[in-house]
Design a protein around this motif. Sequence first.
Motif, PDB file in Angstrom:
ATOM      1  N   LEU A 107       8.024 -27.481 -13.800  1.00 34.85           N
ATOM      2  CA  LEU A 107       8.104 -27.895 -12.401  1.00 34.85           C
ATOM      3  C   LEU A 107       6.714 -28.163 -11.808  1.00 34.85           C
ATOM      4  O   LEU A 107       6.519 -29.149 -11.089  1.00 34.85           O
ATOM      5  CB  LEU A 107       8.825 -26.824 -11.579  1.00 34.85           C
ATOM      6  CG  LEU A 107      10.317 -26.638 -11.869  1.00 34.85           C
ATOM      7  CD1 LEU A 107      10.886 -25.480 -11.054  1.00 34.85           C
ATOM      8  CD2 LEU A 107      11.089 -27.926 -11.548  1.00 34.85           C
ATOM      9  N   THR A 108       5.743 -27.298 -12.126  1.00 32.74           N
ATOM     10  CA  THR A 108       4.404 -27.501 -11.567  1.00 32.74           C
ATOM     11  C   THR A 108       3.709 -28.694 -12.215  1.00 32.74           C
ATOM     12  O   THR A 108       2.889 -29.349 -11.570  1.00 32.74           O
ATOM     13  CB  THR A 108       3.538 -26.235 -11.749  1.00 32.74           C
ATOM     14  OG1 THR A 108       3.605 -25.788 -13.116  1.00 32.74           O
ATOM     15  CG2 THR A 108       4.017 -25.119 -10.833  1.00 32.74           C
ATOM     16  N   ALA A 139       5.301 -31.515 -13.133  1.00 34.18           N
ATOM     17  CA  ALA A 139       5.851 -32.674 -12.425  1.00 34.18           C
ATOM     18  C   ALA A 139       5.268 -32.776 -11.020  1.00 34.18           C
ATOM     19  O   ALA A 139       4.904 -33.875 -10.556  1.00 34.18           O
ATOM     20  CB  ALA A 139       7.378 -32.576 -12.370  1.00 34.18           C
ATOM     21  N   HIS A 140       5.142 -31.635 -10.356  1.00 30.61           N
ATOM     22  CA  HIS A 140       4.616 -31.641  -8.998  1.00 30.61           C
ATOM     23  C   HIS A 140       3.138 -32.051  -8.988  1.00 30.61           C
ATOM     24  O   HIS A 140       2.699 -32.801  -8.099  1.00 30.61           O
ATOM     25  CB  HIS A 140       4.773 -30.251  -8.383  1.00 30.61           C
ATOM     26  CG  HIS A 140       4.848 -30.261  -6.897  1.00 30.61           C
ATOM     27  ND1 HIS A 140       6.026 -30.338  -6.199  1.00 30.61           N
ATOM     28  CD2 HIS A 140       3.875 -30.240  -5.956  1.00 30.61           C
ATOM     29  CE1 HIS A 140       5.788 -30.340  -4.904  1.00 30.61           C
ATOM     30  NE2 HIS A 140       4.480 -30.282  -4.721  1.00 30.61           N
ATOM     31  N   THR A 141       2.386 -31.580  -9.973  1.00 33.44           N
ATOM     32  CA  THR A 141       0.972 -31.960 -10.082  1.00 33.44           C
ATOM     33  C   THR A 141       0.821 -33.459 -10.270  1.00 33.44           C
ATOM     34  O   THR A 141      -0.007 -34.104  -9.608  1.00 33.44           O
ATOM     35  CB  THR A 141       0.309 -31.213 -11.252  1.00 33.44           C
ATOM     36  OG1 THR A 141       0.277 -29.817 -10.957  1.00 33.44           O
ATOM     37  CG2 THR A 141      -1.112 -31.707 -11.482  1.00 33.44           C
ATOM     38  N   GLN A 142       1.605 -34.045 -11.172  1.00 36.42           N
ATOM     39  CA  GLN A 142       1.520 -35.479 -11.425  1.00 36.42           C
ATOM     40  C   GLN A 142       1.880 -36.292 -10.186  1.00 36.42           C
ATOM     41  O   GLN A 142       1.255 -37.329  -9.899  1.00 36.42           O
ATOM     42  CB  GLN A 142       2.437 -35.862 -12.589  1.00 36.42           C
ATOM     43  CG  GLN A 142       2.016 -35.301 -13.934  1.00 36.42           C
ATOM     44  CD  GLN A 142       0.642 -35.799 -14.377  1.00 36.42           C
ATOM     45  OE1 GLN A 142       0.319 -36.968 -14.239  1.00 36.42           O
ATOM     46  NE2 GLN A 142      -0.180 -34.886 -14.897  1.00 36.42           N
ATOM     47  N   LEU A 143       2.858 -35.828  -9.412  1.00 36.02           N
ATOM     48  CA  LEU A 143       3.269 -36.562  -8.212  1.00 36.02           C
ATOM     49  C   LEU A 143       2.239 -36.419  -7.090  1.00 36.02           C
ATOM     50  O   LEU A 143       1.986 -37.377  -6.349  1.00 36.02           O
ATOM     51  CB  LEU A 143       4.649 -36.068  -7.746  1.00 36.02           C
ATOM     52  CG  LEU A 143       5.807 -36.459  -8.674  1.00 36.02           C
ATOM     53  CD1 LEU A 143       7.076 -35.711  -8.292  1.00 36.02           C
ATOM     54  CD2 LEU A 143       6.056 -37.969  -8.618  1.00 36.02           C
ATOM     55  N   ILE A 144       1.634 -35.254  -6.971  1.00 32.61           N
ATOM     56  CA  ILE A 144       0.580 -35.076  -5.964  1.00 32.61           C
ATOM     57  C   ILE A 144      -0.637 -35.934  -6.312  1.00 32.61           C
ATOM     58  O   ILE A 144      -1.229 -36.578  -5.432  1.00 32.61           O
ATOM     59  CB  ILE A 144       0.191 -33.590  -5.838  1.00 32.61           C
ATOM     60  CG1 ILE A 144       1.294 -32.809  -5.117  1.00 32.61           C
ATOM     61  CG2 ILE A 144      -1.132 -33.437  -5.082  1.00 32.61           C
ATOM     62  CD1 ILE A 144       1.032 -31.325  -5.017  1.00 32.61           C
TER      63      ILE A 144
END
Length: 435
Positions: A381-382, A384-389
């Motif tokens: 989850l982190t 995916a969230h890192t890549q989107l941020i």
Amino acid sequence: MGWLRLFFLYPVSLYQGTAFPFALLFNYLCSMDSFSTHARHLFLLAGGGALALAAMGSFAVLVFIPALGTVVLIYSLGPQEVHRWAFFFQMSWQTLCHLGLHYTEYYLQEPPSTRFCITLSSLMLLTQRVTSLSLDICEGKVEAASRDIRSRSSLSEHLCRALPYFSYLLFFPGLLGGPLCSFQRFQARVQGFSSVCPRYSFWTFTWKGLQILGLECLMVVMRRVVSAGASLADCRQLQCIYVMWSTAGLFKLTYYSHWLLDDSLLCAAGFGSEFGESPGEEGYLPDADIWMLETTHRISLFTRKWNQSTARWLRRLIFEQGRAWPLLQTFAFSAWWHGLHPGQVFGFLCWALMVKADYLIHTFANLFIRSWPMRLLYRTLTWAHTQLIIAYITLAVEGRSLSSLWLLCNSYNSVFPMVYCILLFLLAKRKHKVN
């Protein structure tokens, strides 16, 4: 305007490619005893001047003037004063040039000249070399040959002593791109050069060439995907997330390819990592660590690995010198160094908040998440969230203008940095109570 940087990176890559044979020639000539240190400096300087004129045209004078001014400051000031004045002079000059770009883009509403954009990019790299050299002199790592410009030495003697500085500031492998090479490393390679094993060199360049070719093929695919799809101006709801991810992916692929080409040029000229390190010399650090950048689930690690030599330069120049809020100072200076466009100011300040949140989130998670299934889920989850941020920050910085920034902030994509901002507030408050 968001595509401007992509457009001017292509001619930069073209000029870097044309410089490749001359880098190999320099490598070959350095293996000959008859090719003196003085001749090596002249070769690098002449190549830099020719490349600047070919890539920038008349705008090349905007690079030559601060290089000359820096050498004059080195010879005129004491070691403790050089860095302060060199920093002020170089950043003032670069800022004036960036203001010219602002005037063209925002006031005249005209697309700037490609040559002028290449000049600005070269000026940013020159700023790295100028401040790195001035810091080395200030810290005693490099001793200036002479600081009395009014001494009785002849003009030719002054020019001979100044040649290494001119050569370093304008040498052609690092003029338009490439990892930052310290003056110590530069001098060590020019003065004590030995040719690399041809077989090793062949396989090194073959592997880098295959990587660049693969990235270029991926870029063609991504460009078609981005062109065929919607934009942030006409996307709908969750579709905007896919638009942001694919567009940011195209930007990243372009940078990866450009950095690998720059690294290959430096290696071809003899300034790469395969030639070993000298005692006390700053290690060679390539800009692209693609595997780490695409697999990490930590924004702080991504930040250290993205454009690694620049990240190390910013850490040394700003972060380690800052007494209050060094992280914020570092990202604020990075926005200034890039040109202070609205999207850049927002993007880099957002990036600073995300790094701060990343430290608190992962510290908290390491204390409470114990089982491996939960850790695997957490890392996924982190990641995916890192890549989107990072995609969000990339579009803000590369979009630059207020209109592009407004479209990005009004999309569903703003949810991702907002989640980290909320967690930053909650965890910082919890940490304060615990303390």
